[in-house]
Design a protein around this motif. Structure first.
Motif, PDB file in Angstrom:
ATOM      1  N   SER A 373      28.736  45.090  40.452  1.00 35.37           N
ATOM      2  CA  SER A 373      29.665  44.926  41.575  1.00 35.37           C
ATOM      3  C   SER A 373      29.928  46.299  42.175  1.00 35.37           C
ATOM      4  O   SER A 373      30.153  47.274  41.442  1.00 35.37           O
ATOM      5  N   GLN A 377      36.720  43.486  42.166  1.00 36.02           N
ATOM      6  CA  GLN A 377      37.004  42.381  43.083  1.00 36.02           C
ATOM      7  C   GLN A 377      37.206  41.067  42.328  1.00 36.02           C
ATOM      8  O   GLN A 377      36.623  40.852  41.263  1.00 36.02           O
ATOM      9  N   THR A 424      37.565  38.512  37.319  1.00 33.14           N
ATOM     10  CA  THR A 424      37.641  39.785  38.030  1.00 33.14           C
ATOM     11  C   THR A 424      36.472  40.647  37.612  1.00 33.14           C
ATOM     12  O   THR A 424      36.262  40.899  36.413  1.00 33.14           O
ATOM     13  N   ASP A 451      31.583  35.690  45.230  1.00 28.22           N
ATOM     14  CA  ASP A 451      32.885  36.282  45.511  1.00 28.22           C
ATOM     15  C   ASP A 451      33.948  35.192  45.613  1.00 28.22           C
ATOM     16  O   ASP A 451      33.652  34.001  45.471  1.00 28.22           O
ATOM     17  N   LYS A 460      31.576  45.740  50.019  1.00 23.91           N
ATOM     18  CA  LYS A 460      32.915  45.559  50.597  1.00 23.91           C
ATOM     19  C   LYS A 460      32.849  45.616  52.101  1.00 23.91           C
ATOM     20  O   LYS A 460      32.226  46.503  52.689  1.00 23.91           O
TER      21      LYS A 460
END
Length: 462
Positions: A373, A377, A424, A451, A460
C-alpha cells in the motif's frame, strides 16, 4: 491510377500478422521433429503421473521432450499444459495410449500429437475473441481439464453404453445456476448434422437417447477453422437457427447442470479443429482470452508461499503460530498463472496429482503473501473459500469462518468475494496469512484487497 489500401485494412493486416494458430504435429518416442530450420524437438518418453484406482482411470500424464539438448516435462491434463522454450511455445494434445474407448478414435499415426506456436505471438488476433464467462477463472484440475474421463464406474451405469476412459475433449468451468454464457468470437450457428463425423463421439447418452445432452450450441468461427462447442446450458438466450450469425461477446445462454454433468453446475467448452477433424486442447486459447479480456479480475492475489504441517502431531493452532512467528520455512512458492480461484490441490504439491489425496478431508495448509500500500488506508479484504479458513493481516486475525456446504445438485460450495472484511493497510508491505482446512471435495479460495470504496488499490488521490 495508383490504388490506395484503406487504413482500416492495413491495421487489420498488422494485427493479424502478430497472431497464428498452433501448428500440430505427431511424433514417436525416440523421434525428432523440426520446429524450425535450427531447432528440433525430440520425444524422450511418455509418463503416467497419477492413476485413480477408485475410478480406474489415468488422472494425469506427461511427456519428456528434449529441445536443444535441454529436457522439459510437459503435463497433459491440467492447467500448466504448455512450456516456452526460446521462441517456441510447445504443448501436448493427445497421448495415444491413454485413450481407451475406441480403437484409435484420435486417428493418431504416432505416439503423441503435440503443437507448437511462436512464443512472441498470440494464438488469435487481439480484440477478436473473449472469455466465455463473465466470472473469474474457476476450472479445477480433477475432472474439469483436458484429461481422461473414466466412464466405467457405477456413476454412469445405464447412461453410457460403453466403458473405458477417454480424453475429456474440453474444459469445464465451475459456475452457479443461470450465469451468462457468451460467444467467444463471431461465428455462425451450425448443427451436429452438419458435421456428423466430427461430433458423433459427443453423443453423451441421457434421457434424450442418442442426442447430444445439455442444450448444446455449436458456433462455427468466421475468423478461424474452428467450431466452438458449449453444453450443459439450461437454455439459449434467444431462438437461434442454423445459419444465424453470432457476434463476439454476445450472450448465448445460461449455465446449468443439464445433460451428462454428474449433477455439477458447469459450462463445458470445447474446440473442434476443422482442418484436423478433431477436438484440440482449448486451454491455451482460453488462457489468452481470459488474460486479455478479463483484466478487471487481475487484482486477485495469485502468488503465495505455501506451508504444510511438518508433523502429524502438530495441532492446527500450533501450525498457524509456527508460520506466523517464522519458526518454519515455506515448502514452495506457488503462482496461480490465471487470476481467479486458487485450487489448493495445485498449490500444495509440486505436481497436483501426486501426494495429497484430493478426496481426503482434514488436510491443512497455510498460504502467505504480501501486498503493498502506498499509504496507510482503510480497505477491505474480499475473500471466498471452502472449508474452514482463518485470515490474518500483519499477524492479526481479521476473519474466521467455515463454508461447510456439501456438494449437492443445487448447492454450489464456492462463492468468490463472499466475505468483505474491513481492515487497515499500513504504508509499505502488508503480510497476509491464510489458514485453510479441507472439509469437502472442493478445496479452494480466492482473495483480493480493495480500497474502502471497493475499487482496486491505487495511489492516493490529490
Amino acid at each position: 491510377m495508383k490504388k490506395h489500401i484503406p487504413i482500416i485494412l492495413l491495421l487489420c493486416i498488422s494485427v493479424i500478422s502478430h497472431a497464428s494458430l498452433p501448428q500440430y504435429f505427431e511424433i514417436n518416442k525416440g523421434e525428432s521433429y523440426k520446429l524450425d530450420k535450427k531447432v528440433s524437438i525430440k520425444l524422450v518418453e511418455t509418463k503416467v503421473e497419477s492413476f485413480d484406482s477408485v475410478q480406474n482411470r489415468i488422472q494425469a500424464s506427461s511427456v519428456i521432450v528434449e529441445i536443444n539438448k535441454k529436457q522439459y516435462q510437459i503435463y497433459c491434463g491440467y492447467e500448466s499444459s504448455y512450456i516456452e522454450a526460446g521462441d517456441h511455445r510447445v504443448g501436448v494434445d493427445y497421448i495415444r495410449d491413454y485413450d481407451h474407448i475406441w480403437n484409435n478414435r484420435l486417428k493418431l499415426k504416432k505416439d503423441v500429437r503435440m503443437w507448437v506456436s511462436n512464443a512472441n505471438e498470440n494464438f488469435t488476433a487481439k480484440g477478436t475473441h473473449v472469455y466465455p464467462l463473465l466470472t473469474p477463472w474457476n476450472s479445477g484440475i480433477r475432472n474439469q481439464g483436458w484429461l481422461t474421463v473414466a466412464i466405467n464406474n457405477d456413476m454412469f451405469e445405464g447412461l453410457i453404453p460403453y466403458k473405458g476412459q477417454r480424453y475429456h475433449d474440453g474444459f469445464d468451468f465451475g459456475v452457479w445456476e443461470g450465469q451468462l454464457v457468451r460467444s467467444v468470437g463471431r461465428g455462425i450457428v451450425v448443427t451436429p448434422q452438419d458435421y456428423p463425423q466430427l461430433l458423433k463421439e459427443k453423443k453423451l447418452y441421457d434421457s434424450n437417447k442418442g442426442k447430444i445432452s445439455g442444450n448444446p450450441l455449436l458456433i462455427k468461427s468466421l475468423d478461424l477453422p474452428l467450431i466452438f462447442y458449449y453444453t450443459h446450458m439450461s437454455g439459449l438466450s434467444k431462438n437461434m437457427q442454423p445459419g444465424d450469425t453470432i457476434q463476439k461477446g454476445e450472450i448465448i445462454g445460461y449455465t446449468s447442470n443439464r445433460g451428462s454433468s454428474g449433477g455439477w453446475y458447469h459450462l463445458h467448452f470445447g474446440i473442434l479443429h476443422l482442418g484436423m477433424g478433431l477436438y484440440v486442447n482449448p486451454y491455451p486459447y482460453l488462457k489468452e482470452w481470459y488474460n486479455e479480456t478479463m483484466t478487471h479480475y487481475g487484482d486477485f492475489i495469485s502468488r503465495f508461499q505455501v506451508f504444510t504441517p511438518k508433523s502429524k502431531d502438530m495441532t492446527e493452532y500450533e501450525f498457524e503460530r509456527a508460520v506466523i512467528t517464522n519458526q518454519i520455512q515455506p515448502d514452495r512458492e506457488f503462482n496461480n498463472t490465471i487470476p481467479g480461484i486458487v485450487h489448493m490441490r495445485e498449490a500444495v504439491t509440486d505436481h497436483p496429482f501426486t501426494g495429497l489425496n484430493h478426496w481426503q478431508v482434514g488436510q491443512q495448509a497455510i498460504m502467505q503473501t504480501t501486498i503493498r500500500s502506498d499509504y496507510k488506508q482503510p480497505a477491505e479484504v474480499w475473500f471466498g473459500h471452502t472449508g474452514i479458513a482463518r485470515l490474518y493481516l500483519n499477524n492479526e486475525l481479521i476473519y474466521s469462518g467455515e463454508n461447510g456446504l456439501i456438494y449437492k445438485a443445487k448447492n454450489q460450495p464456492f462463492q468468490w468475494d463472499k466475505e468483505m472484511t474491513p481492515c487497515t493497510l499500513e504504508e509499505g508491505e502488508n503480510k497476509i496469512t491464510i489458514f485453510i482446512k479441507q472439509t469437502n471435495h472442493f478445496w479452494s479460495y480466492s482473495i483480493r484487497v480493495r480500497d474502502k470504496l471497493g475499487r482496486p488499490l491505487n495511489k492516493k488521490e490529490n
